[in-house]
Scaffold this motif. Structure first.
Motif, PDB file in Angstrom:
ATOM      1  N   PRO A 323       0.826  -1.217   0.000  1.00  0.00           N
ATOM      2  CA  PRO A 323       0.000   0.000   0.000  1.00  0.00           C
ATOM      3  C   PRO A 323       0.853   1.256   0.000  1.00  0.00           C
ATOM      4  N   ILE A 324       0.408   2.244  -0.727  1.00  0.00           N
ATOM      5  CA  ILE A 324       1.063   3.547  -0.735  1.00  0.00           C
ATOM      6  C   ILE A 324       0.385   4.385   0.336  1.00  0.00           C
ATOM      7  N   GLY A 325       1.025   4.491   1.492  1.00  0.00           N
ATOM      8  CA  GLY A 325       0.431   5.171   2.634  1.00  0.00           C
ATOM      9  C   GLY A 325       0.044   4.155   3.691  1.00  0.00           C
ATOM     10  N   SER A 326      -0.622   4.613   4.745  1.00  0.00           N
ATOM     11  CA  SER A 326      -1.003   3.724   5.846  1.00  0.00           C
ATOM     12  C   SER A 326      -2.315   4.188   6.435  1.00  0.00           C
ATOM     13  N   GLY A 327      -2.970   3.254   7.136  1.00  0.00           N
ATOM     14  CA  GLY A 327      -4.218   3.583   7.814  1.00  0.00           C
ATOM     15  C   GLY A 327      -5.270   4.086   6.849  1.00  0.00           C
ATOM     16  N   ASP A 328      -5.882   5.219   7.210  1.00  0.00           N
ATOM     17  CA  ASP A 328      -6.908   5.813   6.352  1.00  0.00           C
ATOM     18  C   ASP A 328      -6.320   6.645   5.225  1.00  0.00           C
ATOM     19  N   GLY A 329      -5.003   6.760   5.202  1.00  0.00           N
ATOM     20  CA  GLY A 329      -4.376   7.602   4.181  1.00  0.00           C
ATOM     21  C   GLY A 329      -3.790   6.829   3.022  1.00  0.00           C
ATOM     22  N   VAL A 330      -4.283   5.614   2.730  1.00  0.00           N
ATOM     23  CA  VAL A 330      -3.770   4.832   1.605  1.00  0.00           C
ATOM     24  C   VAL A 330      -4.209   5.490   0.301  1.00  0.00           C
ATOM     25  N   ARG A 331      -3.254   5.802  -0.541  1.00  0.00           N
ATOM     26  CA  ARG A 331      -3.533   6.502  -1.787  1.00  0.00           C
ATOM     27  C   ARG A 331      -3.443   5.596  -3.013  1.00  0.00           C
ATOM     28  N   GLY A 332      -3.021   4.381  -2.817  1.00  0.00           N
ATOM     29  CA  GLY A 332      -2.911   3.462  -3.943  1.00  0.00           C
ATOM     30  C   GLY A 332      -2.103   2.245  -3.524  1.00  0.00           C
ATOM     31  N   VAL A 333      -1.709   1.455  -4.522  1.00  0.00           N
ATOM     32  CA  VAL A 333      -0.970   0.219  -4.274  1.00  0.00           C
ATOM     33  C   VAL A 333       0.095   0.058  -5.356  1.00  0.00           C
ATOM     34  N   VAL A 334       1.286  -0.385  -4.934  1.00  0.00           N
ATOM     35  CA  VAL A 334       2.347  -0.768  -5.872  1.00  0.00           C
ATOM     36  C   VAL A 334       2.417  -2.296  -5.896  1.00  0.00           C
ATOM     37  N   LEU A 335       2.242  -2.876  -7.077  1.00  0.00           N
ATOM     38  CA  LEU A 335       2.363  -4.324  -7.252  1.00  0.00           C
ATOM     39  C   LEU A 335       3.654  -4.624  -7.994  1.00  0.00           C
ATOM     40  N   LEU A 336       4.497  -5.503  -7.424  1.00  0.00           N
ATOM     41  CA  LEU A 336       5.745  -5.912  -8.042  1.00  0.00           C
ATOM     42  C   LEU A 336       5.707  -7.419  -8.244  1.00  0.00           C
ATOM     43  N   VAL A 337       6.050  -7.866  -9.454  1.00  0.00           N
ATOM     44  CA  VAL A 337       5.972  -9.289  -9.782  1.00  0.00           C
ATOM     45  C   VAL A 337       7.290  -9.727 -10.407  1.00  0.00           C
ATOM     46  N   ARG A 338       7.862 -10.795  -9.849  1.00  0.00           N
ATOM     47  CA  ARG A 338       9.108 -11.340 -10.385  1.00  0.00           C
ATOM     48  C   ARG A 338       8.823 -12.435 -11.404  1.00  0.00           C
ATOM     49  N   GLU A 339       9.869 -12.803 -12.121  1.00  0.00           N
ATOM     50  CA  GLU A 339       9.757 -13.882 -13.101  1.00  0.00           C
ATOM     51  C   GLU A 339       9.486 -15.207 -12.398  1.00  0.00           C
ATOM     52  N   ALA A 340       8.775 -16.098 -13.073  1.00  0.00           N
ATOM     53  CA  ALA A 340       8.470 -17.411 -12.505  1.00  0.00           C
ATOM     54  C   ALA A 340       9.762 -18.141 -12.151  1.00  0.00           C
ATOM     55  N   GLY A 341       9.769 -18.775 -10.980  1.00  0.00           N
ATOM     56  CA  GLY A 341      10.949 -19.497 -10.526  1.00  0.00           C
ATOM     57  C   GLY A 341      11.888 -18.677  -9.675  1.00  0.00           C
ATOM     58  N   GLN A 342      11.678 -17.356  -9.601  1.00  0.00           N
ATOM     59  CA  GLN A 342      12.528 -16.512  -8.762  1.00  0.00           C
ATOM     60  C   GLN A 342      12.094 -16.619  -7.300  1.00  0.00           C
TER      61      GLN A 342
END
Length: 576
Positions: A323-342
């Motif tokens: 989450p970008i932020g915390s509590g009631d102040g979440v402004r969005g989400v960063v999703l990070l995905v690695r290659e399969a097998g990592q």
């Protein structure tokens, strides 16, 4: 007697034999001492070699190579235990060629004898692998292995992994001395691994600090929100070794508890994510947003928290949503995905990412505050312009018109009088135009939540109960600013009609909606996996959609995809 030895000769030979035996024994002991000395020397060299490395991957390779040399083993491996403590997350080998590895397939996960050392982290020595009760057998193309010795590697009293060695050269068995040497190497390996991990963590922290400083500089230099988000995604993707980075924010004009829109996607399969609208209550990203906590996935392609939509994680595996932020102040989400097998994203590795995402929240807030300030300045400027137009320009034009109208009564020439009258009419029309402009300036910011994006989200959300499932929605382009109101009204009507038709006739289990504009045309695409449009079926709904497209100078087409169902495409031009 002929041929018999004299008593003196026998007495001479007996001491000679005993001397030879003593010399042989001395030589054997010297050889043993020399061998022990050489082995100790080799062990010291191995310890120094392993301890001199700071790159973790190189340290692990050095440990395996040193172990194979020290006990004269043909095959050696080091298995790193995963976060769950039950499986191997990484595997380094010596003695097996790349071609053999390719033929064998995936590296072992920790079954059989390898799992025995994970469950019981104590030295294990076997004369024949297959005789042990935990023996699991070998996969096809695996080289034969019989003799075995294994020892655990501990880092600060925690088992990091295990050393596995098989097939002592010359057909000999591994002995107590081999086990002792490997145990000593394992102790040194634990120290070297700990040092390498500390060094790696310090370098990682340094990279996060540099990235944070770069983002701060970008914010202070006046970069807009889109530039800041892109920089955040690029830095997080590079530092974590991810193949894909996605930034999702609450959809404009809707309740933040309902949907998130992918504002930015970088890396593999990025195009499939850009503009995608995701439900908060039924998605991996939505869970991180709703709970304001980090959510991880060992394999995102098999995760049931991934919402429906087009295939977009091909060849990818471990993922983390922060989450970008915390509590009631979440402004969005960063999703990070690695290659399969990592390797999966561990809590230790994601901790700096949380701090980084927290700074991203501050960056977004500052960018929004700057945007709000600029918007207020623009509104104030519009008010000033409107006031000046009303108080100065209109009054002057009105006065000029009155003057001309009064003067027209004194003009005797018919042509001149007609020209003055036309000029008065033109001034009246100009006043009307200016008043319309004033109204536009003062009402430009009204109508929040009535943009095309927000209306499309509402229509898709309202269709979900009727369909029995939530359709996938992807939006791209300047839909709220480049699409005229009339065109947007038609598009919403067509979208509603299309989803109603899917619910009534398609018997579909999935539907995906794409709404996009490139500034020249608006494209609405609705795809389902239902029974398709029968040739003899009613076409009133399609006819209505086609008529709406025709009124705007566009067209409507529908096809049957190879997998079945219906693909409906509604295209109309838009004017800036």
């Amino acid at each position: 007697m002929a041929g018999s030895a004299e008593p003196g000769e026998a007495r001479l030979r007996l001491p000679q034999l005993r001397l030879d035996e003593l010399l042989e024994e001395v030589q054997a002991r010297l050889d043993a001492v020399r061998g022990t000395r050489d082995r100790v020397h080799n062990l010291l060299e191995a310890v120094l070699s392993v301890g001199s490395e700071l790159d973790l991957e190189q340290v692990l390779r050095s440990i395996v190579q040193a172990a194979a040399v020290l006990v004269d083993a043909r095959y050696a491996a080091l298995g790193v235990i995963g976060p769950d403590g039950r499986r191997l997350a990484d595997f380094h080998t010596v003695g097996v060629t790349d071609d053999q590895i390719t033929e064998i397939g995936n590296f072992p996960e920790g079954h059989g004898i390898l799992g025995e050392l994970i469950r019981n982290p104590e030295p294990l020595r076997l004369a024949k692998l297959s005789d042990h009760p935990a023996s699991y057998g070998f996969p096809p193309h695996h080289p034969p292995m019989n003799t075995f010795v294994g020892v655990p590697i501990r880092v600060r009293d925690q088992v990091f992994g295990n050393l596995y060695l098989t097939e002592k050269r010359g057909g000999a068995q591994f002995d107590d001395e081999d086990e002792s040497v490997l145990a000593t190497l394992a102790v040194a390996a634990g120290v070297a691994i700990d040092n390498a991990r500390l060094y790696e963590e310090s370098r990682l922290r340094e990279r996060w600090l540099r990235a944070s400083a770069e983002i701060t500089h970008s914010i202070m230099s006046g970069s807009d929100r889109a530039q800041v988000l892109r920089l955040i995604a690029e830095q997080a993707r590079e530092i974590t070794g991810a193949e894909l980075a996605v930034v999702a924010v609450p959809t404009d004009g809707t309740d933040a508890d309902d949907t998130l829109t992918v504002e930015l996607a970088l890396g593999r399969e990025a195009d499939a994510h850009q503009g995608l609208v995701l439900p908060v209550r039924a998605s991996l990203i939505g869970r991180a947003f709703a709970t304001a906590t980090t959510v991880t996935s060992a394999d995102i392609t098999q995760d049931d928290r991934v919402s429906s939509g087009p295939p977009r994680f091909t060849g990818l595996g471990p993922a983390v949503a922060v989450p970008i932020g915390s509590g009631d102040g979440v402004r969005g989400v960063v999703l990070l995905v690695r290659e399969a097998g990592q390797t999966v994203f561990t809590e230790q590795r994601t901790e700096p990412l949380k701090s980084f995402a927290g700074q991203a929240a501050v960056a977004m807030e500052l960018a929004e505050r700057r945007r709000d300030a600029e918007r207020i300045a623009v509104l104030q400027d519009r008010d000033r312009i409107a006031r000046d137009l009303h108080d100065l320009a209109i009054q002057r034009l009105f006065a000029t018109g009155m003057t001309l109208q009064s003067a027209g009564r004194f003009i005797e020439h018919p042509g001149a009088a007609e020209r003055v009258s036309r000029a008065v009419d033109d001034l009246d029309e100009t006043i009307k135009i200016i008043r319309s402009t004033i109204f536009g300036l003062r009402s430009r910011e009204t109508g929040a939540g009535t943009g095309l994006r927000a209306r499309a989200v509402r229509v898709v959300g309202e269709a979900a109960p009727v369909l029995g499932f939530a359709p996938g929605l992807r939006m791209d382009g300047l839909l709220d600013t480049r699409v005229p109101r009339e065109t947007a009204d038609h598009a919403i009507a067509v979208l509603s009609e299309a989803l109603t038709n899917v619910a009534r006739h398609a018997r579909a289990g999935r539907a995906d909606v794409v709404l996009a504009t490139d500034g020249r045309e608006l494209r609405l695409e609705v795809v389902d996996n239902g029974v398709g449009i029968p040739p003899e079926g009613r076409r009133s709904g399609l006819r209505n959609m086609a008529e709406r497209a025709s009124q705007l100078g566009g067209d409507l087409t529908w096809t049957t995809p190879p997998a079945g169902g219906t693909r409906l495409v509604w295209r109309v031009p838009v004017t800036p």
